[in-house]
Design an enzyme around this catalytic site. Structure first.
Site, mmCIF file in Angstrom:
data_model
loop_
_atom_site.group_PDB
_atom_site.id
_atom_site.type_symbol
_atom_site.label_atom_id
_atom_site.label_comp_id
_atom_site.label_asym_id
_atom_site.label_seq_id
_atom_site.Cartn_x
_atom_site.Cartn_y
_atom_site.Cartn_z
ATOM 1 N N SER A 76 1.130 -2.109 0.642
ATOM 2 C CA SER A 76 1.456 -1.111 1.653
ATOM 3 C C SER A 76 0.248 -0.217 1.881
ATOM 4 O O SER A 76 -0.620 -0.097 1.018
ATOM 5 C CB SER A 76 2.636 -0.252 1.200
ATOM 6 O OG SER A 76 2.236 0.665 0.192
ATOM 7 N N ASP A 77 0.171 0.391 3.065
ATOM 8 C CA ASP A 77 -0.729 1.523 3.198
ATOM 9 C C ASP A 77 -0.143 2.646 2.338
ATOM 10 O O ASP A 77 1.015 2.594 1.925
ATOM 11 C CB ASP A 77 -0.870 1.955 4.659
ATOM 12 C CG ASP A 77 -2.187 2.671 4.924
ATOM 13 O OD1 ASP A 77 -2.783 3.205 3.973
ATOM 14 O OD2 ASP A 77 -2.620 2.715 6.088
ATOM 15 N N CYS A 78 -0.942 3.650 2.060
ATOM 16 C CA CYS A 78 -0.551 4.595 1.006
ATOM 17 C C CYS A 78 0.620 5.478 1.430
ATOM 18 O O CYS A 78 0.471 6.345 2.291
ATOM 19 C CB CYS A 78 -1.761 5.409 0.588
ATOM 20 S SG CYS A 78 -3.027 4.349 -0.155
ATOM 21 N N ASP A 79 1.747 5.220 0.816
ATOM 22 C CA ASP A 79 3.041 5.870 1.007
ATOM 23 C C ASP A 79 3.842 5.281 2.162
ATOM 24 O O ASP A 79 4.883 5.824 2.531
ATOM 25 C CB ASP A 79 2.904 7.384 1.205
ATOM 26 C CG ASP A 79 3.978 8.151 0.432
ATOM 27 O OD1 ASP A 79 4.499 7.610 -0.559
ATOM 28 O OD2 ASP A 79 4.309 9.291 0.823
ATOM 29 N N SER A 80 3.395 4.164 2.745
ATOM 30 C CA SER A 80 4.127 3.634 3.896
ATOM 31 C C SER A 80 5.442 2.974 3.512
ATOM 32 O O SER A 80 6.321 2.819 4.361
ATOM 33 C CB SER A 80 3.256 2.663 4.699
ATOM 34 O OG SER A 80 2.814 1.585 3.917
#
Length: 792
Positions: free
Chosen positions: A309-313
């Protein structure tokens, strides 16, 4: 956010998920573009390697190099308790001490040099090479250069890793295309062309980082990002974390995904990052059509490659997308859809709860962690000092090659010149004015670490033979004219004037889009006053995105205009050498420079490429207006004669069915194979030695309307041609490059008349015809979700 230095503190930071789930006070991520990452996500941890000689795993197949990487990884993960397994799903993993498995960090950056490495304050491992930003590198039109840059970054990354200062996975490259000129992260990309430029950059960068195409021993793991449809940060309050992009199948196939196809199928990238945004109502990280049907089943993403994932997505699947009912459901939806590893702590905080609620199984979690550790097996993480690349040290960071490649003058683009450049030897004194003249880290753009040195334009000119009169003049966005008088005074006592300005990361950056594409502040006003002094005036337009320079283009007293991007650690020296003629410019714009009104004609969130309503069309393929400077524009210090190579005979007509029936050794699909070589003879007819660059465009009215104005099918760069010397340039043209994309997203080769034309000037034009019946080269799959939403 300050980093946590102890893995014990990291573990203590994990709050009970029930308490976190009960908290119903959430940030408004529909407008806020910067995720609030937990301390664990950005923690500094002690990086080391497992001991396969004497450690707890030494007698297991985990340490058996004759066993396949996947089987070794599966054997390792089978030993994990559920708690240990869940801990391994985030970018920051505490490891498994009882098995001798150290903590690990997936999140490392390598956009144009090492970032998020553990640099020392001085001495060894206190810096790494800081190359120009990717958009400037791509403007060189030199595939070899891209690969060299990535290979050096990879070598330096392994050296840092061997010293416990860097991981083995990098969240690079950014291969989204620079669709709209206001995007703050366009500087990180290879430009606005998806099929040819972004795809070529993806291939060369990924293979440079990984050590080849699917090598037995990986050098580093590259991550192709951001998949897919991601190219807005916070335009007009539309946050990247909550954007739902409406994209047709046609545009998805033609523009937003072909670079990911090349990354997966051809470059064999080992990791892909899903993006923050949703597409057509489904968040990318919970989109099984994207992650399974398209990426794995259609594009051929390697089976043991992992999706991060992108960070926190993964959290964003719940807030703000509201695709899932709560955070534990969002975590379950994401991993079941195909997001293997979470950059963040959503998986680590909420998987226990999701398992208890039967939203997912241990097997769902194992699949992703096995993929991650299968890559670590291929990287030699478990194989001791005898593994490939384990011998790289600080001495491999400090190399002449890295210095030479970092001085990357090749991408610099000469937009305008009346003969003032290169500077005449009669010029003895120079006025240096503007906010980009005495810069340091501005040279690096974004995603950078410490560089060994930073050479500003002011530094470089002061070390030259020229007498320098420097005045700051004005800031990037300042409305003050207080510095004008000193700037004009410096200019009046100089033989020539150079103004360096434009934009920087105070206006374009991650989480920051522009609302206009005009020159900010009072810069144009100062340039205008300088232009009235009757002195030679050169303007350096700096920054990743373009600004409307039409006033400079039309002002005859502005003698020369250069686009310099973000030129990296040696940027000032590179600009000096171009201006003085030590090197000759040969870069070409990889974006369109639009007039200022373009930015306000239609919403930047309109993802449709083709003209409609107030949207005049996006990118050089579809834009119906008149650009200030075209995609592909770039001038030289010399003149070139370009002609068809007489010895090369090209057929005027090709039958589609015959082309597709050919054997195609070395190619997965026949349409990847070149069916002709566009070969031209290039002669330097001027007085200056220079490289030569070219873009080859196709156009047709075959197939259904509307028709693109043209599209790029190839490019090349010839090294230095001296005066009166000639060289052949050959650009292969593949079958697929002549195809168009229909409304269903299928790539179709249509019969009809076509043209191949070299550069915007159409210096050589080759007409040809395709006969036979239309043929579908690749079929776009049915867009449907394979995984039902988790119910809790």
């Amino acid at each position: 956010m300050s980093a946590i230095k102890s893995i014990a503190t990291v573990l203590a930071a994990i709050l009970p998920s029930v308490l976190a789930q009960a908290n119903t006070s959430y940030a408004d991520y529909n407008t806020e573009a910067n995720p609030d990452l937990t301390p664990q996500s950005v923690a500094t941890i002690d990086l080391s390697f497992p001991d396969c000689d004497n450690g707890p795993l030494s007698k297991t197949i985990v340490c058996d190099t004759l066993t396949s990487p996947y089987d070794r990884a599966a054997a390792l993960i089978s030993l994990f308790t559920l708690e240990e397994l869940v801990n391994a799903t985030g970018n920051t993993s505490p490891g498994v001490p009882r098995l001798g498995l150290p903590p690990y960090q997936v999140w490392n950056e390598a956009l144009h040099g090492l970032d998020r490495a553990y640099f020392t304050d001085e001495g060894q491992f206190s810096w790494s090479t800081s190359f120009p930003m990717p958009i400037l590198t791509m403007s060189a039109l030199n595939r070899t250069l891209i690969n060299q840059v990535a290979s050096i970054i990879s070598t330096q990354g392994r050296a840092f890793s061997n010293a416990g200062r860097y991981g083995l996975d990098v969240y690079s490259p950014n291969i989204n295309s620079f669709r709209h000129p206001v995007w703050g992260r366009g500087q990180e990309t290879p430009g606005e062309d998806a099929y040819c430029l972004s795809s070529a950059y993806a291939y060369e960068y990924i293979t440079g980082i990984q050590g080849g195409v699917d090598p037995k021993s990986l050098k580093l793991v590259a991550t192709a990002k951001h998949y897919a449809g991601y190219d807005i940060e916070n335009w007009d309050g539309h946050s990247r974390l909550g954007n739902d992009m409406n994209i047709t199948q046609q545009d998805l196939s033609e523009y937003y995904t072909p670079q990911f196809l090349v990354a997966a199928r051809d470059a064999k990238v080992r990791s892909v990052m899903c993006s923050y945004n949703a597409v057509n109502g489904v968040p990318s990280c919970a989109n099984s059509f994207f992650l399974q049907t398209l990426l794995r089943d259609t594009f051929g993403f390697v089976e043991d490659g992992y999706i991060s994932s992108d960070c926190d997505s993964a959290y964003n699947v719940f807030n703000p997308h509201e695709y899932a009912a709560n955070v534990s459901s969002a975590a379950a939806d994401s991993i079941r859809a195909g997001t293997d590893i979470d950059c963040g702590t959503t998986y680590q905080y909420y998987f226990d709860e999701a398992v208890d609620q039967n939203l997912l199984s241990r097997a769902d979690i194992e699949r992703g962690v096995i993929r991650l550790y299968s890559n670590l097996m291929r990287l030699g993480y478990f194989d001791g000092n005898s593994s490939a690349y384990r011998n790289l040290t600080w001495n491999d960071v400090v190399t002449t090659n890295s210095w030479n490649i970092s001085y990357e003058v090749e991408g610099t683009v000469l937009l305008k010149n009346d003969g003032t450049l290169p500077l005449s030897e009669s010029i003895r004194s120079i006025a240096l004015v503007g906010p980009w003249m005495n810069v340091s880290t501005q040279l690096q753009g974004n995603y950078f670490g410490p560089a060994p040195y930073l050479i500003s334009p002011l530094d470089a000119f002061r070390d030259s033979h020229l007498d320098v009169n420097y005045a700051f003049g004005t800031n990037i966005s300042s409305n003050s004219t207080d510095g004008f008088s000193k700037a004009l005074s410096a200019a009046k006592k100089s033989d020539a004037i150079i103004f360096a300005g434009g934009i920087d990361n105070s206006l374009e950056a991650e989480t920051l889009d522009r609302m206009n594409i005009t020159w900010p502040g009072k810069q144009l006003e100062l340039i205008d006053q300088l232009s009235q002094l009757g002195k030679p005036l050169i303007v350096l337009q700096m920054g990743g995105g373009q600004v409307d320079s039409s006033l400079l283009k039309s002002n005859k007293n502005v003698n020369s205009l250069i686009w310099g991007g973000y030129p990296g650690q040696s940027g000032g020296q590179a600009l000096l050498d171009i201006i003085t003629g030590k090197r000759a410019p040969a870069g070409r714009l990889v974006v369109t420079q639009y007039p200022a009104e373009y930015a306000t004609q239609f919403p930047a969130t309109d993802m449709s490429l083709r003209p409609h309503g107030n949207n005049p069309g996006q990118t050089y393929m579809w834009y119906t207006g008149t650009p200030v400077y075209e995609f592909g524009h770039g001038l030289f210090y010399t003149t070139f004669r370009v002609s068809h190579a007489r010895a090369v005979k090209i057929k005027p007509t090709y039958n589609i069915q015959d082309l597709l029936a050919q054997p195609h050794p070395g190619y997965i699909h026949v349409e990847q194979m070149p069916f002709l070589n566009f070969t031209v003879d290039i002669t330097n007819t001027g007085k200056a030695s220079s490289d030569y660059t070219a873009m080859l465009f196709a156009n047709t009215t075959a197939g259904p309307a509307p028709y693109p104005k043209k599209w790029l099918v190839g490019f090349d760069r010839l090294p230095t041609l001296g005066p009166s010397t000639s060289k052949l340039m050959t650009i292969p043209v593949t079958i697929n490059s002549m195809a168009r994309t229909d409304e269903l997203g299928n790539r179709v080769l249509y019969p009809g008349k076509y043209e191949l034309a070299l550069n915007n000037e159409r210096s050589v034009v080759l007409p040809l015809s395709l006969t036979g019946k239309p043929a579908v080269l690749s079929k776009w799959p049915l867009e449907e979700q394979l995984i039902p939403l988790a119910k809790s």
